[in-house]
Motif scaffolding. Structure first.
Motif, PDB file in Angstrom:
ATOM      1  N   ASN A  34       0.799  -1.229   0.000  1.00 13.38           N
ATOM      2  CA  ASN A  34       0.000   0.000   0.000  1.00 13.38           C
ATOM      3  C   ASN A  34       0.829   1.274   0.000  1.00 13.38           C
ATOM      4  N   GLU A  35       2.066   1.205   0.503  1.00  9.13           N
ATOM      5  CA  GLU A  35       2.846   2.429   0.670  1.00  9.13           C
ATOM      6  C   GLU A  35       4.102   2.525  -0.201  1.00  9.13           C
ATOM      7  N   TYR A  36       4.556   1.430  -0.754  1.00  7.27           N
ATOM      8  CA  TYR A  36       5.757   1.417  -1.588  1.00  7.27           C
ATOM      9  C   TYR A  36       5.368   1.914  -2.977  1.00  7.27           C
ATOM     10  N   ASN A  37       5.833   3.116  -3.343  1.00  6.60           N
ATOM     11  CA  ASN A  37       5.386   3.771  -4.577  1.00  6.60           C
ATOM     12  C   ASN A  37       5.602   2.926  -5.821  1.00  6.60           C
ATOM     13  N   GLU A  38       6.741   2.265  -5.932  1.00  6.39           N
ATOM     14  CA  GLU A  38       7.010   1.446  -7.115  1.00  6.39           C
ATOM     15  C   GLU A  38       5.998   0.304  -7.216  1.00  6.39           C
ATOM     16  N   TYR A  39       5.625  -0.243  -6.063  1.00  5.04           N
ATOM     17  CA  TYR A  39       4.639  -1.331  -6.078  1.00  5.04           C
ATOM     18  C   TYR A  39       3.275  -0.804  -6.515  1.00  5.04           C
ATOM     19  N   LYS A  40       2.912   0.381  -6.009  1.00  7.98           N
ATOM     20  CA  LYS A  40       1.622   0.963  -6.391  1.00  7.98           C
ATOM     21  C   LYS A  40       1.568   1.204  -7.904  1.00  7.98           C
ATOM     22  N   THR A  41       2.686   1.630  -8.485  1.00  7.19           N
ATOM     23  CA  THR A  41       2.745   1.866  -9.932  1.00  7.19           C
ATOM     24  C   THR A  41       2.551   0.565 -10.696  1.00  7.19           C
ATOM     25  N   VAL A  42       3.276  -0.473 -10.287  1.00 11.97           N
ATOM     26  CA  VAL A  42       3.157  -1.778 -10.950  1.00 11.97           C
ATOM     27  C   VAL A  42       1.748  -2.328 -10.779  1.00 11.97           C
ATOM     28  N   LYS A  43       1.191  -2.203  -9.597  1.00 13.03           N
ATOM     29  CA  LYS A  43      -0.163  -2.703  -9.324  1.00 13.03           C
ATOM     30  C   LYS A  43      -1.170  -1.993 -10.210  1.00 13.03           C
ATOM     31  N   SER A  44      -1.005  -0.702 -10.385  1.00 13.20           N
ATOM     32  CA  SER A  44      -1.905   0.071 -11.232  1.00 13.20           C
ATOM     33  C   SER A  44      -1.823  -0.396 -12.690  1.00 13.20           C
ATOM     34  N   GLU A  45      -0.603  -0.616 -13.178  1.00 13.31           N
ATOM     35  CA  GLU A  45      -0.417  -1.120 -14.543  1.00 13.31           C
ATOM     36  C   GLU A  45      -1.044  -2.507 -14.688  1.00 13.31           C
ATOM     37  N   PHE A  46      -0.829  -3.348 -13.696  1.00 13.75           N
ATOM     38  CA  PHE A  46      -1.394  -4.705 -13.740  1.00 13.75           C
ATOM     39  C   PHE A  46      -2.922  -4.646 -13.718  1.00 13.75           C
ATOM     40  N   ASP A  47      -3.480  -3.785 -12.891  1.00  9.95           N
ATOM     41  CA  ASP A  47      -4.940  -3.649 -12.814  1.00  9.95           C
ATOM     42  C   ASP A  47      -5.522  -3.208 -14.156  1.00  9.95           C
ATOM     43  N   ARG A  48      -4.801  -2.335 -14.875  1.00 14.22           N
ATOM     44  CA  ARG A  48      -5.261  -1.918 -16.211  1.00 14.22           C
ATOM     45  C   ARG A  48      -5.281  -3.105 -17.177  1.00 14.22           C
ATOM     46  N   LEU A  49      -4.240  -3.947 -17.104  1.00 12.81           N
ATOM     47  CA  LEU A  49      -4.212  -5.137 -17.956  1.00 12.81           C
ATOM     48  C   LEU A  49      -5.380  -6.067 -17.633  1.00 12.81           C
ATOM     49  N   VAL A  50      -5.593  -6.308 -16.345  1.00  8.26           N
ATOM     50  CA  VAL A  50      -6.683  -7.192 -15.921  1.00  8.26           C
ATOM     51  C   VAL A  50      -8.018  -6.633 -16.383  1.00  8.26           C
ATOM     52  N   SER A  51      -8.191  -5.339 -16.270  1.00  6.65           N
ATOM     53  CA  SER A  51      -9.433  -4.705 -16.709  1.00  6.65           C
ATOM     54  C   SER A  51      -9.654  -4.919 -18.212  1.00  6.65           C
ATOM     55  N   ALA A  52      -8.595  -4.786 -18.998  1.00  8.39           N
ATOM     56  CA  ALA A  52      -8.704  -5.018 -20.448  1.00  8.39           C
ATOM     57  C   ALA A  52      -9.068  -6.475 -20.734  1.00  8.39           C
ATOM     58  N   TRP A  53      -8.447  -7.400 -20.006  1.00 10.05           N
ATOM     59  CA  TRP A  53      -8.774  -8.825 -20.189  1.00 10.05           C
ATOM     60  C   TRP A  53     -10.219  -9.105 -19.785  1.00 10.05           C
ATOM     61  N   GLN A  54     -10.666  -8.480 -18.709  1.00  4.69           N
ATOM     62  CA  GLN A  54     -12.055  -8.659 -18.273  1.00  4.69           C
ATOM     63  C   GLN A  54     -13.026  -8.084 -19.299  1.00  4.69           C
ATOM     64  N   ASP A  55     -12.663  -6.949 -19.895  1.00  4.36           N
ATOM     65  CA  ASP A  55     -13.496  -6.365 -20.950  1.00  4.36           C
ATOM     66  C   ASP A  55     -13.595  -7.311 -22.147  1.00  4.36           C
TER      67      ASP A  55
END
Length: 166
Positions: A34-55
């Motif tokens: 939740n607090e490590y900025n690099e992790y939040k960035t990667v998580k956000s990118e991954f969430d975008r990919l998952v959203s595209a796959w779900q679409d």
């Protein structure tokens, strides 16, 4: 029975001697996520990919639903040959949809592999930092409160060789 008791006592003796200078710390990997900025960035990118796959999965499901509804309304007007052809198309699309979901979101699927690939550099950085902290501050064991796993352990604490000798 005496051998087992003796081995246990010897193991306890060695364990006490080894653990006498043990310094233990812990981390909270949930907080890191939740607090490590690099992790939040990667998580956000991954969430975008998952959203595209779900679409994509949703679009496939919608297409199948539309084909099934069309088939149901036209069923009585179609020849047997056209019925079979339509049923095969629907079944093929349903199979493709199921394969897509399994290959993307199933165990060992694309999402799991992509997440591991995207987080691997972060985990390596965290492990390196843990080792540096352990060395700098004299920790022999660092636990992860969130997962209950070991983040770092001084290899001199390994009693496996002693146990194997017994």
């Amino acid at each position: 029975m005496k051998k087992v008791l003796l081995a246990t006592l010897i193991l306890l003796f060695f364990a006490t001697a080894v653990f006498a200078d043990v310094k233990i710390g812990f981390i909270d990997s949930n907080r890191l996520e939740n607090e490590y900025n690099e992790y939040k960035t990667v998580k956000s990118e991954f969430d975008r990919l998952v959203s595209a796959w779900q679409d994509s999965a949703q679009a496939m499901e919608d297409e199948i639903t539309n084909l099934q509804q069309e088939y149901q309304t036209q069923h009585y007007m179609l020849s047997d040959e056209k019925k079979q052809e339509t049923e095969k198309i629907i079944q093929d699309k349903l199979t493709a949809y199921q394969n897509f979901r399994l290959n993307t979101f199933g165990t060992g699927g694309l999402a799991e592999k992509k997440y591991a690939e995207m987080t691997a550099p972060l985990l390596e950085n965290i492990q390196t930092a843990l080792e540096e902290i352990a060395e700098e501050y004299g920790y022999t064991l660092i636990l992860d409160r969130s997962s209950g796993s070991i983040g770092y352990i001084d290899e001199s604490l390994d009693l496996t060789d002693i146990l194997l000798e017994k």
